[in-house]
Design a protein around this motif. Structure first.
Motif, PDB file in Angstrom:
ATOM      1  N   ASP A   1       0.801  -1.225   0.000  1.00 13.17           N
ATOM      2  CA  ASP A   1       0.000   0.000   0.000  1.00 13.17           C
ATOM      3  C   ASP A   1       0.835   1.277   0.000  1.00 13.17           C
ATOM      4  O   ASP A   1       0.319   2.357  -0.296  1.00 13.17           O
ATOM      5  CB  ASP A   1      -0.933   0.021   1.218  1.00 13.17           C
ATOM      6  CG  ASP A   1      -1.951  -1.101   1.172  1.00 13.17           C
ATOM      7  OD1 ASP A   1      -2.451  -1.391   0.071  1.00 13.17           O
ATOM      8  OD2 ASP A   1      -2.238  -1.691   2.234  1.00 13.17           O
ATOM      9  N   GLY A   2       2.112   1.165   0.332  1.00 16.03           N
ATOM     10  CA  GLY A   2       2.934   2.367   0.340  1.00 16.03           C
ATOM     11  C   GLY A   2       4.370   2.069   0.729  1.00 16.03           C
ATOM     12  O   GLY A   2       4.647   1.086   1.424  1.00 16.03           O
TER      13      GLY A   2
ATOM     14  N   SER B   1      10.333   1.363   5.683  1.00 16.57           N
ATOM     15  CA  SER B   1       9.433   0.223   5.797  1.00 16.57           C
ATOM     16  C   SER B   1       8.450   0.211   4.632  1.00 16.57           C
ATOM     17  O   SER B   1       8.603   0.967   3.663  1.00 16.57           O
ATOM     18  CB  SER B   1       8.681   0.271   7.132  1.00 16.57           C
ATOM     19  OG  SER B   1       7.949  -0.919   7.344  1.00 16.57           O
ATOM     20  N   ILE B   2       7.444  -0.626   4.732  1.00 12.17           N
ATOM     21  CA  ILE B   2       6.380  -0.747   3.736  1.00 12.17           C
ATOM     22  C   ILE B   2       5.043  -0.809   4.453  1.00 12.17           C
ATOM     23  O   ILE B   2       4.902  -1.517   5.458  1.00 12.17           O
ATOM     24  CB  ILE B   2       6.564  -2.016   2.873  1.00 12.17           C
ATOM     25  CG1 ILE B   2       7.818  -1.893   1.992  1.00 12.17           C
ATOM     26  CG2 ILE B   2       5.337  -2.274   1.991  1.00 12.17           C
ATOM     27  CD1 ILE B   2       8.131  -3.148   1.209  1.00 12.17           C
TER      28      ILE B   2
ATOM     29  N   GLY C   1       0.459   3.731   8.078  1.00 11.04           N
ATOM     30  CA  GLY C   1       0.866   4.924   8.801  1.00 11.04           C
ATOM     31  C   GLY C   1       2.253   5.426   8.455  1.00 11.04           C
ATOM     32  O   GLY C   1       2.942   4.872   7.585  1.00 11.04           O
ATOM     33  N   PRO C   2       2.676   6.487   9.125  1.00 12.12           N
ATOM     34  CA  PRO C   2       3.947   7.153   8.825  1.00 12.12           C
ATOM     35  C   PRO C   2       5.138   6.382   9.370  1.00 12.12           C
ATOM     36  O   PRO C   2       4.972   5.370  10.056  1.00 12.12           O
ATOM     37  CB  PRO C   2       3.785   8.502   9.533  1.00 12.12           C
ATOM     38  CG  PRO C   2       2.899   8.189  10.710  1.00 12.12           C
ATOM     39  CD  PRO C   2       1.929   7.159  10.205  1.00 12.12           C
TER      40      PRO C   2
ATOM     41  N   VAL D   1       5.197   8.919   3.384  1.00 13.59           N
ATOM     42  CA  VAL D   1       4.752   7.696   2.716  1.00 13.59           C
ATOM     43  C   VAL D   1       4.499   7.976   1.238  1.00 13.59           C
ATOM     44  O   VAL D   1       3.865   8.975   0.888  1.00 13.59           O
ATOM     45  CB  VAL D   1       3.462   7.154   3.367  1.00 13.59           C
ATOM     46  CG1 VAL D   1       2.953   5.934   2.609  1.00 13.59           C
ATOM     47  CG2 VAL D   1       3.705   6.820   4.833  1.00 13.59           C
ATOM     48  N   LEU D   2       5.025   7.116   0.391  1.00 16.25           N
ATOM     49  CA  LEU D   2       4.753   7.155  -1.040  1.00 16.25           C
ATOM     50  C   LEU D   2       3.689   6.094  -1.337  1.00 16.25           C
ATOM     51  O   LEU D   2       3.981   4.903  -1.351  1.00 16.25           O
ATOM     52  CB  LEU D   2       6.031   6.860  -1.833  1.00 16.25           C
ATOM     53  CG  LEU D   2       5.924   6.884  -3.355  1.00 16.25           C
ATOM     54  CD1 LEU D   2       5.533   8.276  -3.850  1.00 16.25           C
ATOM     55  CD2 LEU D   2       7.239   6.441  -3.990  1.00 16.25           C
ATOM     56  N   PRO D   3       2.430   6.507  -1.530  1.00 12.31           N
ATOM     57  CA  PRO D   3       1.361   5.519  -1.719  1.00 12.31           C
ATOM     58  C   PRO D   3       1.575   4.684  -2.986  1.00 12.31           C
ATOM     59  O   PRO D   3       2.087   5.170  -3.989  1.00 12.31           O
ATOM     60  CB  PRO D   3       0.097   6.384  -1.833  1.00 12.31           C
ATOM     61  CG  PRO D   3       0.459   7.692  -1.186  1.00 12.31           C
ATOM     62  CD  PRO D   3       1.915   7.884  -1.495  1.00 12.31           C
TER      63      PRO D   3
END
Length: 216
Positions: free
Chosen positions: A87-88, A99-100, A167-168, A184-186
């Motif tokens: 998701d991001g 992270s992811i 989340g961030p 976050v890069l969606p």
């Protein structure tokens, strides 16, 4: 709705706060996907095979050629099936905290080979509708020869776990003072315009259930 029961294989030991025992969360993750990864041991060697799947209530259906070793070995042993959505991309101030954002499901169990014709068609319909809702009714159903060449496995969703991160970034306090962008890069998956088969007869329009997937 019965909650997911924790077993030694499904217990989330690292960051257990990201897990959920809500069975509807498992359904949501599975229903939103199109490809799973089937883990099976063939001749003593582990194999992880990407394949289509479909869910009907508490059963996950998998299919493939009758000659596929992964499907031939599956009914004789425990397998592991996973579905993951990215998701991001979580970009932190420190490399350590990158992270992811994701949703994932892991299912364990021994699948059963589906041999009854009606049950086999039910499983294949679930798989077809997973990829393109409405397509089963629009296309020709498998004939006897095609059914004989297709293996369908049914895996119960009785032993499964889910894990989600949203989340961030979670930077350490001192790193908040760094002049480094964080956020976050969606990541999103979208359908493009339908591309017709070059052999499609003229005058056949894109059906509504396909056009809907592009515009929704």
């Amino acid at each position: 709705m019965n909650p997911l029961s924790s077993t030694d294989r499904t217990r989330v030991r690292r960051l257990p706060e990201r897990s959920s025992a809500d069975r509807s969360v498992l359904y949501g993750i599975l229903d939103a996907g199109m490809i799973c990864h089937l883990g099976v041991v063939v001749n003593g060697t582990p194999r992880v095979i990407p394949t289509g799947y479909g869910r009907l209530e508490d059963t996950l259906y998998l299919h493939g050629s009758t000659g596929a070793r992964s499907l031939m070995e599956g009914p004789s042993q425990d397998v592991c099936v996973t579905v993951t959505h990215v998701d991001g991309i979580v970009l932190a101030r420190s490399v350590f905290h990158h992270s992811i954002n994701y949703r994932s499901a892991v299912i364990f169990g021994t699948p059963q080979r589906v041999t009854d014709t009606d049950a086999k068609l039910t499983g294949l319909r679930a798989i077809t509708e997973q990829l393109a809702p409405g397509q089963w009714a629009a296309a020709r159903e498998p004939n006897r020869k095609e059914l004989a060449a297709t293996t369908v496995l049914a895996l119960p969703l009785s032993e499964a776990s889910v894990k989600i991160r949203q989340g961030p970034p979670s930077d350490d306090g001192p790193d908040h003072a760094l002049d480094v962008w964080a956020g976050v890069l969606p990541v999103r998956q979208a359908f493009g315009p339908p591309s017709p088969d070059p052999l499609l007869r003229p005058g056949i329009p894109v059906p509504g259930h396909i056009a809907h997937r592009v515009t929704s």
